[in-house]
Design a protein around this motif. Structure first.
Motif: not given
Length: 412
Positions: A33-59
């Motif tokens: 509900a916070h997202e602008p229309e042109e970025l609809a779904g970006i919160s869900h996309f970020i949630e997915h991407m968090a599991f692709r790897g971080t500063k200290s861990y690969d996926h």
């Protein structure tokens, strides 16, 4: 439940002395509900991407670190929040806490991984479009709540295809800020864990507040709407009415009312629509309540030739005030019992607190129990008159022969 603050992050701890596990969630109060229309779904996309790897861990090591001891690691995105959570043996909490911090605050968002994850999310999108109940509920909410609150959490195909790694990185930087972060711990909690949290969280830097939440949605009634899907044999039907939000005292009799209506095999809908008539295999009701407003939904799936009889019977059931009143004790006692059953489950308690915090509430389960206990028959009757009687919006999905639902208005 105890409440602490570390580096502007609120910490909620729920101790279970006999537990041998820890359930922990990092909740970010930013959702679709916070997202602008042109970025609809970006919160869900970020949630997915968090599991692709971080500063200290690969996926792989990210997930392996938690799962190697039998733990679980997962996440979800809702309209108002995104949560990353894990359940592990208590001896493994320190490593798991580090994993959750990394997932939440230090995802990498590489262009290569963004393209891989985009393919996965598009498959998830196709799956939701293929699933009739997902498609039905998404259509219902988007129609009666037009705008940011009604938009599907996963976003739209065209926005999923266009969101870039830079979009992800910038939106995460802007919206994952410390005051909007809550951490919930339930299970074998002790003071040492607060010290671990202080160590892990002290390095996090504050950023400016992100995108504001838009005003609460207004329910827009619509004429019956039907989606033709000739690959289906059944017609899936959902009917909706507006309800109060969580800040209203009317929410408590409504919890009991909804339970009486559509929770369990002893509920009104199950007994009257399935057991007596054999119209359906599945029928239930549910409420989705935000802080200021909400929706009650009745769902059923049945063969097209039963539609006319179903609507006639459903109208009789929903307009039968005495039937609802006869089920007052069932609705009240079943809801109280379900609350009690949550209290001996650390993961269940964590979920209860997550749901509350996502909607700007700090109601404890004990406080809700007391309020439900105080619900009177007259409170329950007023809830029926306010939330069941009236005009329902009707939605359906199924084969061409099911289009006859478009002539069935539901006025109770």
């Amino acid at each position: 439940m105890e409440r602490h603050t570390i580096n502007e992050i609120e910490i909620f701890t729920i101790p279970f002395d006999k537990a041998r596990t820890i359930s922990c969630a990092f909740l970010i109060k930013k959702g679709s509900a916070h997202e602008p229309e042109e970025l609809a779904g970006i919160s869900h996309f970020i949630e997915h991407m968090a599991f692709r790897g971080t500063k200290s861990y690969d996926h792989f090591s990210l997930k392996y670190t938690v799962e190697v001891v039998g733990g679980t690691l997962n996440a979800f995105t809702d309209k108002l929040a995104t949560a990353y959570y894990a359940k592990v043996p208590e001896f493994h909490f320190e490593k798991t806490l580090n994993v959750l911090k990394e997932i939440t605050f230090y995802p990498i968002f590489s262009p290569e991984d963004t393209e891989i994850e985009r393919k996965i999310i598009l498959e998830e999108y196709k799956m939701s479009q293929d699933d009739p109940t997902s498609k039905l509920f998404d259509t219902l909410v988007e129609t009666v709540w037009p705008g940011p609150y009604g938009r599907p959490i996963i976003g739209r195909k065209e926005t999923i295809e266009k969101i870039s790694s830079e979009d992800l990185r910038e939106y995460h930087r802007k919206n994952y800020n410390l005051p909007d972060t809550k951490i919930i711990l339930a299970g074998k909690v002790n003071d040492d864990y607060l010290s671990l949290l202080e160590k892990e969280l002290s390095e996090l830097e504050r950023n400016k507040p992100g995108d504001p939440l838009p005003p609460p949605p207004s329910f827009e009634h619509t004429e019956p709407r039907y989606i033709v899907r000739n690959d289906l044999e059944q017609v899936h039907i959902a009917m909706a009415r507006p309800i109060c939000g969580r800040i209203s005292e009317d929410i408590y009799p409504l919890y009991a009312l909804n339970t009486a209506l559509g929770s369990g095999m002893s509920s009104i809908l199950f007994h009257e629509i399935r057991e007596k008539e054999g119209f359906v295999y599945d029928v239930f009701s549910q409420i989705y309540a935000l802080k200021e407003t909400g929706i009650i939904i009745v769902y059923a799936a049945l063969s097209p030739e039963k539609i006319d009889e179903f609507f006639s019977k459903m109208k009789d059931v929903l307009s039968n005030e005495s039937l609802f009143m006869k089920n007052f004790e069932y609705g009240k006692m079943r809801y109280l019992g379900k609350l009690d059953m949550v209290t001996d489950n650390p993961a269940g308690m964590m979920s209860f607190v997550i749901d509350d915090l996502s909607n700007d509430s700090l109601e404890t389960i004990e406080e809700r129990v007391e309020r439900i206990k105080n619900v009177s028959k007259e409170d329950y009757r007023r809830a029926y008159e306010r939330f069941i009687a009236g005009n329902w919006s009707v939605f359906g999905i199924g084969p061409e022969s099911g289009k006859i639902i478009e002539k069935h208005e539901m006025i109770v």
